[in-house]
Design an enzyme around this catalytic site. Sequence first.
Site, short mmCIF file in Angstrom:
data_model
loop_
_atom_site.label_atom_id
_atom_site.label_comp_id
_atom_site.label_asym_id
_atom_site.label_seq_id
_atom_site.Cartn_x
_atom_site.Cartn_y
_atom_site.Cartn_z
N LYS A 1 37.32 10.38 -20.80
CA LYS A 1 38.31 11.23 -20.12
C LYS A 1 39.19 10.39 -19.19
O LYS A 1 40.38 10.68 -19.04
CB LYS A 1 37.61 12.34 -19.33
CG LYS A 1 36.83 13.34 -20.19
CD LYS A 1 37.73 14.21 -21.05
CE LYS A 1 36.97 15.39 -21.65
NZ LYS A 1 37.76 16.16 -22.60
N TYR B 1 35.63 14.43 -13.60
CA TYR B 1 34.85 13.19 -13.51
C TYR B 1 35.58 12.01 -14.14
O TYR B 1 35.07 10.89 -14.12
CB TYR B 1 33.42 13.36 -14.03
CG TYR B 1 33.22 13.91 -15.43
CD1 TYR B 1 33.90 13.42 -16.53
CD2 TYR B 1 32.26 14.90 -15.64
CE1 TYR B 1 33.67 13.91 -17.81
CE2 TYR B 1 32.01 15.41 -16.91
CZ TYR B 1 32.73 14.90 -17.99
OH TYR B 1 32.50 15.38 -19.26
C1 HXC Z 1 21.42 11.41 -26.85
C2 HXC Z 1 22.65 11.96 -28.70
C3 HXC Z 1 22.64 13.31 -28.33
C4 HXC Z 1 21.94 13.68 -27.14
C5 HXC Z 1 23.74 13.12 -30.17
N1 HXC Z 1 23.34 11.90 -29.83
N2 HXC Z 1 23.34 14.01 -29.26
N3 HXC Z 1 22.06 11.01 -27.97
N4 HXC Z 1 21.36 12.69 -26.43
N5 HXC Z 1 21.88 14.94 -26.72
C6 HXC Z 1 23.55 10.67 -30.58
C7 HXC Z 1 22.93 10.73 -31.96
O1 HXC Z 1 21.54 10.46 -31.90
C8 HXC Z 1 23.71 9.63 -32.69
O2 HXC Z 1 23.27 8.36 -32.31
C9 HXC Z 1 25.09 9.77 -32.10
O3 HXC Z 1 24.94 10.46 -30.85
C10 HXC Z 1 26.02 10.58 -32.98
O4 HXC Z 1 25.37 11.82 -33.25
P1 HXC Z 1 25.81 12.78 -34.43
O5 HXC Z 1 25.04 14.05 -34.30
O6 HXC Z 1 25.78 12.05 -35.72
O7 HXC Z 1 27.35 12.98 -34.06
P2 HXC Z 1 28.36 14.03 -34.54
O8 HXC Z 1 27.85 14.87 -35.66
O9 HXC Z 1 29.60 13.28 -34.75
O10 HXC Z 1 28.46 15.02 -33.25
C11 HXC Z 1 29.15 14.69 -32.11
C12 HXC Z 1 28.40 15.11 -30.84
C13 HXC Z 1 28.03 16.62 -30.82
C14 HXC Z 1 29.31 14.73 -29.68
C15 HXC Z 1 27.11 14.32 -30.76
O11 HXC Z 1 27.42 16.93 -29.58
C16 HXC Z 1 29.21 17.52 -30.99
O12 HXC Z 1 29.69 17.73 -32.10
N6 HXC Z 1 29.74 18.10 -29.89
C17 HXC Z 1 30.92 19.03 -29.97
C18 HXC Z 1 30.78 20.16 -28.97
C19 HXC Z 1 30.63 19.69 -27.53
O13 HXC Z 1 29.96 18.69 -27.25
N7 HXC Z 1 31.22 20.45 -26.60
C20 HXC Z 1 31.06 20.18 -25.18
C21 HXC Z 1 32.37 20.05 -24.53
S1 HXC Z 1 32.18 20.08 -22.77
P3 HXC Z 1 22.20 7.50 -33.22
O14 HXC Z 1 22.10 6.21 -32.48
O15 HXC Z 1 20.93 8.30 -33.23
O16 HXC Z 1 22.80 7.36 -34.59
C22 HXC Z 1 32.93 18.71 -22.20
C23 HXC Z 1 33.15 18.50 -20.72
C24 HXC Z 1 32.19 19.21 -19.81
O17 HXC Z 1 33.35 17.88 -22.92
C25 HXC Z 1 32.49 18.86 -18.36
C26 HXC Z 1 31.65 19.64 -17.38
C27 HXC Z 1 32.05 19.36 -15.96
P1 NAP Z 2 33.68 23.46 -27.26
O1 NAP Z 2 33.84 24.94 -27.46
O2 NAP Z 2 32.42 22.82 -27.66
O3 NAP Z 2 34.92 22.78 -27.96
C1 NAP Z 2 34.92 21.53 -28.51
C2 NAP Z 2 35.76 21.62 -29.76
O4 NAP Z 2 36.00 20.31 -30.24
C3 NAP Z 2 35.09 22.41 -30.88
O5 NAP Z 2 35.97 23.42 -31.31
C4 NAP Z 2 34.89 21.38 -31.98
O6 NAP Z 2 35.13 21.98 -33.25
C5 NAP Z 2 35.95 20.35 -31.64
N1 NAP Z 2 35.57 19.01 -32.10
C6 NAP Z 2 34.49 18.30 -31.77
N2 NAP Z 2 34.49 17.13 -32.42
C7 NAP Z 2 35.61 17.10 -33.16
C8 NAP Z 2 36.20 16.16 -34.04
N3 NAP Z 2 35.58 14.97 -34.29
N4 NAP Z 2 37.37 16.44 -34.66
C9 NAP Z 2 37.99 17.63 -34.42
N5 NAP Z 2 37.49 18.57 -33.59
C10 NAP Z 2 36.31 18.30 -32.98
O7 NAP Z 2 33.89 23.03 -25.76
P2 NAP Z 2 34.81 23.55 -24.55
O8 NAP Z 2 33.87 23.65 -23.43
O9 NAP Z 2 35.67 24.68 -24.91
O10 NAP Z 2 35.70 22.25 -24.31
C11 NAP Z 2 37.10 22.25 -24.49
C12 NAP Z 2 37.70 21.10 -23.70
O11 NAP Z 2 37.49 21.31 -22.31
C13 NAP Z 2 37.12 19.75 -24.03
O12 NAP Z 2 38.12 18.77 -24.00
C14 NAP Z 2 36.16 19.52 -22.91
O13 NAP Z 2 35.87 18.17 -22.69
C15 NAP Z 2 36.92 20.13 -21.77
N6 NAP Z 2 36.13 20.49 -20.60
C16 NAP Z 2 35.13 21.40 -20.74
C17 NAP Z 2 34.43 21.77 -19.62
C18 NAP Z 2 33.33 22.81 -19.70
O14 NAP Z 2 32.65 22.99 -18.71
N7 NAP Z 2 33.15 23.50 -20.77
C19 NAP Z 2 34.73 21.20 -18.39
C20 NAP Z 2 35.75 20.27 -18.30
C21 NAP Z 2 36.46 19.92 -19.43
P3 NAP Z 2 34.32 21.54 -34.57
O15 NAP Z 2 32.88 21.55 -34.22
O16 NAP Z 2 34.73 22.59 -35.57
O17 NAP Z 2 34.82 20.17 -34.92
#
Ligand code: HXC
Ligand code: NAP
Length: 286
Positions: A175, A160
């Site tokens: 991205k 995307y």
């Molecule tokens: C709306 C949200 C939200 C949600 C968090 N926020 N989750 N808003 N819907 N579901 C808002 C919070 O309210 C806050 O805003 C702000 O985002 C920051 O939130 P924090 O929890 O303080 O942030 P933080 O602790 O830094 O966490 C970061 C995060 C969290 C991105 C929000 O989800 C995370 O740590 N994710 C890591 C794992 C992850 O997401 N993996 C997925 C990868 S898959 P306010 O305004 O309230 O302060 C991927 C690609 C997939 O990337 C592609 C598929 C095709």
């Molecule tokens: P995941 O397991 O949730 O991995 C995300 C990782 O990012 C976690 O290990 C997390 O570790 C680390 N991370 C998050 N915030 C961070 C920060 N501020 N500093 C350092 N580390 C941080 O997700 P995943 O699905 O394997 O994703 C891996 C990659 O693939 C990502 O780039 C994602 O966008 C991409 N991707 C995923 C998908 C999918 O379908 N899963 C599809 C397309 C692309 P901590 O919480 O310990 O920080």
Amino acid sequence: MSAAPDRLSHPGRWLAPDTFVGRVAVVTGGGTGLGLQVSRGLAALGATVVIASRSSEHHAAFLTEARARDWKAHSVVLDVREARDVRRAAEAIAADHGPVDILVNNAAGNFVCPAERLSSNAWRAVLGIVLDGTFYCSQHFGRGMIARGEGRILNIVATYAWTGMAGVVHSASAKAGVLALTRSLAVEWARFGLRVNAIAPGPFESDGARANLWPDEETKRALEAQIPLKRFASTDEVAAQCLWLLAPVSDYVNGECLVVDGGASVGGRMWAPGTRFSRSRGTDPT
Ligand code: HXC
Ligand code: NAP
């Protein structure tokens, strides 16, 4: 009876066992999901692997496996959004383990939220992790690579980045920025001996993705139905392509973005896969 041999399955098993011997690799978000599989593959093929992310709890599984298998593995607690901390980590890792050869910018954050409701903090959280973090790590680890005249950087994006996607405007925008960063640095740093590439996976299972993107089976099935291969990738399948792009066999690949999505992002959506063409001539291959 002797114990069954320990058949190690890792995503680099297709490559020569010494592919990364003597190399130092840093994988952001290397303790979970795709990052963990890439880290396992690099370590199994001989690299010293340093995983870097915010939570030390996420590092435990890799470090425990590494101890059992005698892999060279380490971890640092790092938030990639903090440029100063990234610089310090880059200096410390080089001092402790030697010059870094490989950087995998895998860390990401994502969740589904309608754009009109996304807070500025939420926007910044995702842009900060994905785009800022990728730049800070590329810059600070890249400096060491430039000094040595060699290095490989791999950025994990998503399709995307160029198709766009509803509900994830923050991640798609970030991205897209990482893709532009990949291509820019591939050109800018080639003269220093660096290769910079990207991988764009389609959906695959990880705890983070499941929690934030497809919290129930029904949503997952709906996503799978849109993929020509009708299933998600495994992390192993995506990690295998990452290792391939990091290996010397790909040394002439630079500025590339390899799509690993089962055909989901290519065109031809006018007719759904499996449509029967009743007025077509020729025999039905099924
Ligand atoms: C709306 C949200 C939200 C949600 C968090 N926020 N989750 N808003 N819907 N579901 C808002 C919070 O309210 C806050 O805003 C702000 O985002 C920051 O939130 P924090 O929890 O303080 O942030 P933080 O602790 O830094 O966490 C970061 C995060 C969290 C991105 C929000 O989800 C995370 O740590 N994710 C890591 C794992 C992850 O997401 N993996 C997925 C990868 S898959 P306010 O305004 O309230 O302060 C991927 C690609 C997939 O990337 C592609 C598929 C095709
Ligand atoms: P995941 O397991 O949730 O991995 C995300 C990782 O990012 C976690 O290990 C997390 O570790 C680390 N991370 C998050 N915030 C961070 C920060 N501020 N500093 C350092 N580390 C941080 O997700 P995943 O699905 O394997 O994703 C891996 C990659 O693939 C990502 O780039 C994602 O966008 C991409 N991707 C995923 C998908 C999918 O379908 N899963 C599809 C397309 C692309 P901590 O919480 O310990 O920080």
